[in-house]
Every structure is written in structure tokens, then in C-alpha cells.
Design an enzyme around this catalytic site. Structure first.
Site, PDB file in Angstrom:
ATOM      1  N   ARG A 143       0.801  -1.219   0.000  1.00  0.00           N
ATOM      2  CA  ARG A 143       0.000   0.000   0.000  1.00  0.00           C
ATOM      3  C   ARG A 143       0.837   1.275   0.000  1.00  0.00           C
ATOM      4  NH1 ARG A 143      -4.708  -1.647   4.389  1.00  0.00           N
ATOM      5  NH2 ARG A 143      -5.609  -3.257   3.082  1.00  0.00           N
TER       6      ARG A 143
ATOM      7  N   GLU B 267      -6.975  -0.038  17.370  1.00  0.00           N
ATOM      8  CA  GLU B 267      -6.335   1.034  16.597  1.00  0.00           C
ATOM      9  C   GLU B 267      -5.909   2.197  17.481  1.00  0.00           C
ATOM     10  OE1 GLU B 267      -8.713   2.589  13.357  1.00  0.00           O
ATOM     11  OE2 GLU B 267      -7.123   3.893  12.645  1.00  0.00           O
TER      12      GLU B 267
ATOM     13  N   LEU C 255      -8.347  -6.058  11.831  1.00  0.00           N
ATOM     14  CA  LEU C 255      -9.414  -6.784  12.522  1.00  0.00           C
ATOM     15  C   LEU C 255      -8.798  -7.775  13.493  1.00  0.00           C
ATOM     16  CD1 LEU C 255     -11.793  -7.527   9.502  1.00  0.00           C
ATOM     17  CD2 LEU C 255     -11.708  -5.540  10.978  1.00  0.00           C
TER      18      LEU C 255
END
Lengths: 670, 248
Positions: free
Chosen positions: A337, A453, A469
Site C-alpha cells: 500500500r 487502533e 481486525l
């Protein structure tokens, strides 16, 4: 104060087991006398609430939405990793650990990540037992797929709605405990401060968002699980209400804030189309498995496309620049990414962006459709298929794989991505920094924990797909319930914590004063006016690429904006009823401080790392010329900031990162 | 685009409430409906008045928070979308748009367009779960195979986002599509069998206690459901309920 990460001694693979064997436990009869507050009920907070209640503690859970089911964990699409090795392709705890540490550019804590890999398999068992409808193969067994940055199939999924299903699982577990009376649920409540008694977290001040009432809640320990701070950019893939207030408030009360400058920029989002835009929509990364990313080679063509004189499909192959395939021949469109995001920005900054704002590149499925169509025609024994036939056959296959995403794109952009390439651009997604926690997930304040997070520990400078997750549920279901017991075992004789003490009174007074200020300040600018200005500074100067000059400017600009905010902001309405503008004002006030600390941290970290390209830190020659240069010699540490009144005065504490089971290596995708 | 908006304004739960007209200008067809509402609110705030309160959060069609009733339809004129996914290109320059809260006795108005859907919470708490200990000592996930067909159908039911459009659009304010989806998800999976009888009886009893009406097979709920939850789930709930009643 020295940072103590409390990592257990011994070999990496035995740390968690040994730890569990030696901690103090709380007798079940005593758990009934102990209260725990959990703020935030997404994957981390929801799973923690359910499990703590299951164990016998009295849980008070707080959510700003009308139901835990609406937490933004629900929007995660792709899947959740677990080292089950069901596919027999060589997966193991160590491999999942290795991929995660490498993907995080060697800026996460080894012991935490290994524990995450270890408990990942339990998560799947747990969720299946709860009725989470994971995808199955025709034999009735669980199906897996592969995700970016790894070589095994370890991602479990529920269509493109894995986050939703896992959250509903945790929510159903919560509902069971609410029904039993073990969880007291406070929906539409927002935590506005933490209360410390004798140095320990003993409660919170919360606002009932329906009545405006300020409430005091006490407990023996407080758990913060309120997600990330991506909305500091105004535009992000986060939900509109996602905020940093709880995390920032505990920072101001003594919890160190770690690596604030680490955010993940996701490469495949729908681009901004105008100034009115309120958020950015993410498209699953899985699209890059079949889509080819390009911009025109010639600036004349860019101009013609922008002016509507040409369509992208008018450009021939040799008029297109498939820049990822050109720069990274080994990984091509499937680079991680951070690499994909930076490369898109580089092309757009050079003037090759293809939409009106110049912030979009193409993600093209034409060659995939042709490839699949040709293959299908062969299988069906169609000799000399027409182009239209090939297209029809290929489209059906692409539709089966990505249909819901194509439809979503079509709804938002009003273009048919089967006929014309999609436009994408990177957007702020997940924050890797957060509240500093030790191995027990405890912050630098005793009895104050932080999960998911909202903490910093497991992802390093970057995050691989399908790992967020995993961390949320691991922290909530399997880690905190053990570690908090070790702490609470000292509290069995404490008894109820009273809320009529001076500490609660003082905290409530501060909260009320701030609210009163907002509703009485007759300024001339809305809260959004300031939030958008902050977002612009953040994106331009603290975004994907940063330099010293820009960061120094950003710090000064944010400070000036904050001063203006406190003079000139206006909040209509009153404080003792539902007032969404008042809620926003408090959150933006906190972002205006966090943003400055973000810039300070980025300024201090003079290395390129993960998604963060520091223009002064670049590979000058060799195969990696022009790529981001990580600097392990000077920066293999966690930057944990201590609050000292103003963000600019924050004091840096370093937790040196030790890598004993993994070799620090350059990441190469050439 | 220039538009006339007729918006329901209601200060709080006890206020009577009324429709108020607003003019908005320079609305781009690329905006989402909620972004248009942001523009309206910015305009109201700049005049020193209180903006319109409305529920919204993820703005990508999955949290189920946004709940407007637009021109007489839950989530507005587009099919298969939530309000946050509704785009202004569905409207024309000069249009008048009526914006109201979801209306049902079991969804009281809190303020303006915000309604209280906690009745859904209580229904779920009455049995919308599987009673498994969440401490991680469950058996291996592959120990009980689940047929692909059952898993896919359970997933289709589980796709419900709990927005309440089914209730808002039903002439009886029935919650049976919502409850049917939840009952179906567990009825289709082997893990949900043990408590199946109690689950459906309790959830249906709670649904009635909350003041939701009955299903008369009109099917409006299915048409307005942003996630395409099918009426089949109501049928399955009825079957489960019959079975449970006979057993009980």
C-alpha cells in the site's frame, strides 16, 4: 520517567504462555465486586466488554453511536488473517509474525506481534462458534484467500463485509451479557475526560448526547478502545464521528502518545471530486489483483482528457504509462500500500493526474476482461470469438469477482467501470500511531488500558491488509482479559469507587467549563471551517511526503489556527440537549492539538518509513535509487510523547526496539 | 442545482415539530444527499441558527445510521442504497424535496430527523446471539462443516445493517424483516440450533412488546431495504416460530 515495556523474559515463542502461567488471578467471587469501564465498542472494545463480563467483572460500556453495531470496524471489507495453515501451504505463527513485522517496516514490538500471531487462530474458532458466516468451500470447510504482502492463503472472509460480520459477532456476545446484566450499555454517550485518583485511572466523565447531561462513572480500571485519529485530516476513509478525543484526553492526563506521525494511506480510494466532499470511500485492495494502474505518457493527453476532448479508452497502449509495472517489475501493480500510494502521488504531482482536481490515476480492467474472456471462450470451444463475445465472457468473470465494488463505484462516480477505467487516488485510512502501551496493554497511567487502533503496538509504520481486525479482536477477546486480571488482583479489597470526591468534581468542572465556552462563544466561523483548514495543512505538509521546512511551517500554522479557533468558533444551540455541533467542536479542538504533535513527531523522525516519505531520506543510488530510505541506526525506536501543556513542548521518550528473532532488512519490491 | 427543501424540525422529543422550508443553491450533482445536507447546515450556522440534526456516520452504506425519509421513501428514490449513497444526480434543478424522520411508534423522534432505534437493541438482547463463552476455548472452526449454500444464505441474512428502513416503509411499522433476518442467520447455521426455540419465541415476543406491527405480506420492506434482504427471511422466521410454538 523511564518507559518499561514489561516484555516477559524467555524465548519469543514461550513468552505469552509463560506470562499467563505466572500472573495473578482474581477469584470468580471477587470479580463480582470489580467494575471496569470500556470506552468504545468496536471490534476491540466490544470483544473486550463481552469477555470481561463473561469472566464475571461488571462492565460499563460507552459508545457515541446509538448502538455498538455501528462502530466503524463495520466498514472493513477484505478479511482477517489467522495462522491456521488449513491450506497446508506452510503457514505458521512465525510466518504471520514475520510478515507483519516486515510489513510494518520493522517499527512494531516483536513480542506483541508474536502474541498476535499466536492467538490469531483462536479468533477464527471463537467467531465461528458465535455464528459468524465466514465463506465456505464446497466441502463445508472454511475458505481462504491471499492478500497483499504475503505468500500464503491465510485470510478468512465473509464476502466483502468481514468487518461487519466480525463486529456483529462481538456485538451479539455483548448483547448476551447485557441481557444477563453483566454489561451496562451507555449508547449515545461520549467520554470527555478520565478521572485519576492517587495516580490510578478510576473513572470517566461522560456526556449523554441526547440530554446533554454530564455524568460521573467510576470503576477499578478504564479501557480505551476508540479507534484511530485519521479524521485529523478532515477527509479520510473514517466514519464522520471517528475522533481522537478519548485518546487525547488520556494523553493530557499522563498517557504517552506514541508515533503520532504514522498513518496509513490507502492507495485505492475514490478520488475527491470537489470542496464540498465530506469523506473518502475506500475500494478494496483486492482490485489490484486484476486492475492495471496507469496515467497518460503525454501531458497533452492529460489536458485533452480533462477538457473532455479525449476519453481514456482513446489512448493506445504505448500512449499509457503503467508506472507501477515500469518501476517495480517484480511486484507490478501488487506492491504494498505505501509504495503504490506514493507512486500515484508522484505522478499526480508531476501533472499527470486525470480528473478535474488533478488527483486521480486510472485503474484499468480492460486487459483483465480480455484475458478472462479469451480463456473462457477457449474453455467453451468458441472458435474465432468476436471482440464483443470475448468482452461479454470476460465481464461476467470480473463481475463475479468484484461486482459489488464496481456497483459502488458506479453509484458514487456515475461511470461504468466495465467500459471506462476507474479513477483512484490514495486516502488517509488507518492510523498506526496511538497511545503508548506496555505488553499488558496498559498505558503510562496505572489502571488505564488502550486497545485496538487506539494503541500503537502491533502495526509498526505500515499495516498489511487483513491485520487490523485481527489486532482488535486479539486485544479484546484474548489479551486484555488476562492482563487486566493481573492488575485487578490488587483491587479485591478496594470496594466501590465513590464519585463524590474532589477528583471527580474537578474533572467535571473542567468538562463543563469547556462546554459552556463553546455554546457562549459568539464567533463567526463554524467548526467545519476550522476542521477543513486543519485537514488541508495536514494533507499538504504532513501527508505522504514530508520535509523539514513544511513540518516546521505546519506546526506554526496549526498553532495559529488553534488560537483563532478558540477566539472565533461558533456553536449554535444549547448544551443540555442533543447538539451535534457541540460534539464536533470538542473533537476538532482535540484534533487541533493532536495535529501539532503529529507534525512535531514527523519533524523529529528524519527517516522514510512505511507510508511516510521523508524527502531528506532517500536512496541515492543502486537498485533502490529514488526509493524511501529507512534508517535503523538512528530510528529503530518508538517515539512516545509526554504531554507538557502545549503540543510543541511535548517531551520525547524513546522505547528502543529490539529485534532478536528477525533480521532487519531493506524492503525491496523491484 | 437550486432546490427547495421541506425539512421536519423538532427541537426535542416533547416538541410538536413542523415542516420548515429552506432554499439551497449551487448543489453539485456529484454530491451525496448528506453532503447536500452539510451545505444546508453550513448555511444555517452562518445565519446563526441551529443546524438540522440527522444521524449519519460511515457514509459508505454499511453502518446503518442514516435514516432519512425523502420524498415519501426510506433513504429516498434510488434503489438498494442508504441515504449516504444517494446522489444528487437523482434530482433535478428546481426540485422540491421533502425530508422527514423515519416514522414508527417504536422509533420515537429525538430531535429533527434523529429517531431512537433502541427497540432494535432490546430485540437483539432478547435472544439474537449464540451463547458461547468468549474466552477462546472453543473447538476448531472446521470441526463442524457448514454447507456452502447454508453459509451463503446465512451471510445474505446477516447482511442486514439494522437501519430500520423496513419499519419506516411498512404501513404496519412491522419489524419482521429485521427480526426475520437475524433469526434466519442463526437458524441456518449448526451453531445456532441449540437455542433456536427460545431465540425465536423471545425475539418475536420482544418485537411485539416494543410496539411494532404485524406483517401483511405487502413486501414494501424488501423493496426499500438497502441491502436487499429478502422476504424469504420472514417466511423462515414464521416457520421457526411455528416449530418453536409446537415444541413449547
Amino acid at each position: 520517567m523511564a518507559l518499561d515495556s514489561k516484555i516477559p523474559k524467555g524465548p519469543l515463542k514461550d513468552k505469552w504462555t509463560d506470562y499467563k502461567n505466572h500472573i495473578d488471578l482474581v477469584n470468580p467471587a471477587n470479580k463480582r465486586n470489580i467494575d471496569v469501564i470500556v470506552v468504545g465498542t468496536g471490534l476491540a472494545g466490544g470483544s473486550a466488554s463481552a469477555t470481561l463480563a463473561e469472566l464475571g467483572y461488571n462492565v460499563k460500556a460507552f459508545a457515541y453511536q446509538d448502538s455498538p453495531r455501528r462502530a466503524h470496524s463495520i466498514a472493513a471489507q477484505g478479511g482477517i488473517n489467522a495462522a491456521k495453515n488449513y491450506q497446508g501451504d506452510g503457514d505458521s505463527f512465525y510466518r504471520l509474525f514475520y510478515d507483519t513485522v516486515k510489513g510494518g517496516d520493522y517499527r512494531s514490538r516483536e513480542a506483541n506481534v508474536y502474541r498476535l500471531a499466536e492467538v490469531s487462530a483462536n479468533i477464527i474458532d471463537q467467531c465461528v462458534a458465535q455464528g459468524v458466516p465466514f465463506a465456505r468451500d464446497y466441502g463445508g470447510l472454511l475458505d481462504n484467500r491471499s492478500f497483499g504482502g504475503v505468500l500464503v492463503s491465510r485470510t478468512f472472509y465473509a464476502k466483502g463485509q468481514t468487518g461487519q460480520q466480525l463486529l456483529l459477532g462481538a456485538y451479539s456476545a455483548m448483547n448476551r451479557q447485557i441481557a444477563r446484566g453483566k454489561i451496562e450499555m451507555f449508547n449515545r454517550h461520549e467520554m470527555l475526560d478520565v478521572v485519576k485518583v492517587d495516580g490510578k485511572a478510576r473513572g470517566i466523565i461522560a456526556r449523554n448526547l441526547v440530554t446533554g447531561e454530564i455524568e460521573r462513572h467510576s470503576a477499578h480500571a478504564v479501557v480505551i478502545a476508540t479507534g484511530g485519529y485519521g479524521n485529523v485530516y478532515f477527509l479520510s476513509t473514517n466514519a464522520m464521528g471517528s475522533n481522537a478525543t478519548a485518546a487525547w484526553k488520556i494523553h493530557k492526563k499522563g498517557a504517552f502518545f506514541a508515533n503520532p506521525c504514522y498513518t496509513q494511506i490507502h492507495p485505492t480510494c475514490i478520488p475527491r471530486s470537489g470542496d464540498y466532499q465530506s469523506k473518502l470511500t475506500l475500494m478494496s485492495e483486492s482490485l489490484r489483483n486484476d486492475g492495471r494502474i496507469w496515467v497518460p505518457k503525454n501531458l497533452d493527453d492529460v489536458k485533452a482528457i480533462k477538457e473532455g476532448r479525449k476519453k481514456p479508452t482513446d489512448l493506445s497502449e504505448n500512449e499509457r504509462d503503467y508506472y507501477l509495472e515500469r518501476r517495480y517489475p517484480a511486484f507490478g501493480n501488487l506492491v504494498p500500500r505505501d509504495v503504490a500510494s506514493r507512486a500515484a502521488k508522484e505522478r499526480c504531482d508531476a501533472g499527470y493526474g486525470v480528473n478535474a482536481t488533478g488527483e486521480a490515476v486510472y485503474l484499468d480492467f480492460a486487459s483483465a476482461i480480455t484475458r478472462y474472456g479469451t480463456e473462457k471462450a477457449k474453455i467453451q470451444n468458441i472458435s474465432n470469438p468476436s471482440e464483443a463475445k470475448i468482452y461479454e465472457l470476460g465481464q461476467a468473470i470480473v463481475e463475479a469477482k468484484y461486482g459489488n465494488l464496481f456497483q459502488m463505484y458506479n453509484k458514487i462516480v456515475d461511470e461504468d467501470p466495465y467500459k471506462t477505467p476507474m479513477m483512484i487516488y490514495p486516502a488517509v485510512h488507518y492510523t498506526m500511531g496511538g497511545v503508548w502501551v506496555d505488553y499488558n496493554l496498559m498505558t503510562t497511567v496505572e489502571g488505564l488500558y488502550c486497545l485496538g487502533e487506539a494503541n500503537f503496538s502491533d502495526h509498526g509504520a505500515n499495516r498489511l491488509g487483513a491485520s487490523a481486525l485481527m489486532q482488535g479482536l486479539s486485544d479484546g477477546y484474548f489479551v486484555l482479559p488476562y492482563t487486566i486480571g493481573d492488575y485487578l488482583s490488587n483491587d479485591i479489597r478496594t470496594g466501590k469507587i465513590p464519585t463524590d470526591t474532589k477528583e471527580f468534581e474537578q474533572a467535571e468542572k473542567e468538562v463543563t467549563a469547556r462546554i459552556d465556552f463553546f455554546v457562549n462563544n459568539k464567533g463567526q466561523h463554524s467548526v467545519d471551517y476550522y476542521h477543513k483548514k486543519l485537514g488541508k495543512i495536514m494533507w499538504e505538509k504532513c501527508g505522504m511526503s514530508r520535509n523539514e521546512k513544511g513540518l516546521i511551517e505546519a506546526m506554526a500554522e496549526i498553532k495559529a489556527l488553534r488560537e483563532d479557533f478558540w477566539k472565533n468558533v461558533t456553536v449554535p444551540g444549547i448544551s443540555n440537549e442533543m447538539n451535534p455541533e457541540l460534539e464536533k467542536a470538542g473533537r476538532v479542538a482535540d484534533f487541533l492539538e493532536l495535529g501539532e504533535l503529529f507534525a512535531k513527531d514527523a519533524l523529529d523522525r528524519n527517516e522514510s518509513c512505511g507510508g511516510h516519505f521523508r524527502e531528506e531520506s532517500i536512496e541515492l543510488d543502486g537498485l533502490q535509487k529514488g526509493e524511501a530510505k529507512r534508517n535503523d541506526k538512528d530510528f529503530a525506536y518508538v517515539a512516545a510523547w509526554e504531554y507538557k501543556g502545549e503540543p510543541a513542548n511535548a517531551v520525547l521518550h524513546k522505547e528502543e526496539l529490539e529485534f532478536n528473532d528477525i533480521e532487519l532488512k531493506q524492503r525491496s519490491y523491484k | 442545482m437550486n432546490l427547495t427543501l421541506k425539512v421536519w424540525r423538532q427541537k426535542n422529543a416533547s416538541d410538536k415539530g413542523k415542516m420548515v422550508d429552506y432554499q439551497v443553491t449551487e448543489i453539485s450533482e456529484h454530491m451525496s444527499f448528506l453532503e447536500m445536507m452539510d451545505v444546508l447546515n453550513e448555511q444555517i450556522i452562518n445565519k446563526g441558527d441551529e443546524p438540522v440534526a440527522f444521524d449519519h456516520d460511515c457514509r459508505e452504506g454499511i453502518c446503518g445510521m442514516c435514516s432519512m425519509y425523502i420524498n415519501g421513501e426510506a433513504h429516498g428514490p434510488d434503489r438498494g442504497v442508504t441515504t449516504c449513497q444517494l446522489h444528487m444526480r437523482m434530482f433535478k434543478d428546481g426540485d422540491t424535496i421533502t425530508i422527514e424522520p423515519f416514522r414508527a411508534a417504536a422509533f420515537p423522534v429525538i430531535k429533527d430527523l434523529v429517531v431512537d432505534r433502541s427497540s432494535f437493541e432490546r430485540i437483539q438482547q432478547s435472544g439474537g446471539y449464540i451463547s458461547v463463552n468468549t474466552s477462546g476455548n472453543t473447538q476448531d472452526a472446521n470441526a463442524i462443516p457448514v454447507s456452502k449454500e447454508a453459509a451463503d444464505k446465512a451471510m445474505d441474512a446477516a447482511t442486514c445493517i439494522g437501519c430500520g428502513a423496513c419499519v419506516a416503509t411498512c404501513k404496519n411499522s412491522s419489524a419482521m424483516l429485521f427480526v426475520g433476518a437475524k433469526v434466519s442467520q442463526y437458524a441456518l447455521l449448526p451453531q445456532g440450533q441449540v437455542e433456536a426455540t427460545d431465540r425465536v419465541l423471545n425475539m418475536v415476543a420482544q418485537m411485539d412488546a416494543e410496539g411494532f406491527g404485524n406483517c401483511t405480506n405487502t413486501g414494501a420492506c424488501e423493496v426499500e431495504c438497502p441491502k436487499g434482504i429478502s422476504l424469504e427471511n420472514i417466511a423462515r422466521m414464521n416457520t421457526e416460530f411455528m416449530k418453536a410454538s409446537l415444541k413449547g
